[in-house]
Design a protein around this motif. Structure first.
Motif, mmCIF file in Angstrom:
data_model
loop_
_atom_site.group_PDB
_atom_site.id
_atom_site.type_symbol
_atom_site.label_atom_id
_atom_site.label_comp_id
_atom_site.label_asym_id
_atom_site.label_seq_id
_atom_site.Cartn_x
_atom_site.Cartn_y
_atom_site.Cartn_z
ATOM 1 N N GLY A 33 0.779 -1.232 0.000
ATOM 2 C CA GLY A 33 0.000 0.000 0.000
ATOM 3 C C GLY A 33 0.809 1.279 0.000
ATOM 4 N N SER A 34 2.136 1.186 0.072
ATOM 5 C CA SER A 34 2.950 2.398 0.174
ATOM 6 C C SER A 34 2.884 3.260 -1.091
ATOM 7 N N LEU A 35 2.834 2.629 -2.265
ATOM 8 C CA LEU A 35 2.745 3.397 -3.506
ATOM 9 C C LEU A 35 1.386 4.075 -3.624
ATOM 10 N N ILE A 36 0.351 3.372 -3.225
ATOM 11 C CA ILE A 36 -0.993 3.947 -3.265
ATOM 12 C C ILE A 36 -1.085 5.138 -2.317
ATOM 13 N N ALA A 37 -0.554 4.993 -1.119
ATOM 14 C CA ALA A 37 -0.587 6.084 -0.140
ATOM 15 C C ALA A 37 0.169 7.307 -0.649
ATOM 16 N N ALA A 38 1.339 7.082 -1.240
ATOM 17 C CA ALA A 38 2.118 8.201 -1.792
ATOM 18 C C ALA A 38 1.366 8.862 -2.943
ATOM 19 N N ALA A 39 0.723 8.052 -3.766
ATOM 20 C CA ALA A 39 -0.039 8.583 -4.896
ATOM 21 C C ALA A 39 -1.238 9.402 -4.412
#
Length: 104
Positions: A33-39
């Motif tokens: 989920g880290s990429l989604i959160a950053a996005a």
């Protein structure tokens, strides 16, 4: 000539840009989920914190704090931001992971 530092927000000018970017990040996320959160943070900042906060019923301050600490971003906030971006989460069966071959 000096190089300009890359900033994704320079390319998230329209709702369509933000929606497509977020959809691609959902596809590319490794599962943590880290990429989604950053996005989500990038999308909120590109769209304007005040505008997104107003649409999802949060104060600017609380939204800024929520996306800044993306590791603990409440799921309901994720859903609301995605809704503003024009994305709906759709569940589907996950592919089975391939089993590793045993070494002989």
């Amino acid at each position: 000539m000096t190089e300009k530092e890359f900033n994704i927000q320079d390319y998230l000018n329209t709702p369509t840009d933000r929606r497509l970017f977020l959809m691609e990040c959902v596809k590319q996320d490794t599962g943590d989920g880290s990429l989604i959160a950053a996005a989500l943070k990038d999308v909120v900042e590109a769209a304007g914190v005040a505008e997104v906060a107003g649409k999802i019923g949060m104060t600017e301050r609380n939204l800024t704090k929520a996306v800044a600490n993306s590791a603990s971003l409440p799921f309901v906030t994720v859903l609301k931001i995605m809704q503003v971006a024009g994305i709906r989460i759709k569940a589907k069966k996950a592919k089975k992971a391939k089993k590793a071959k045993k070494k002989k």
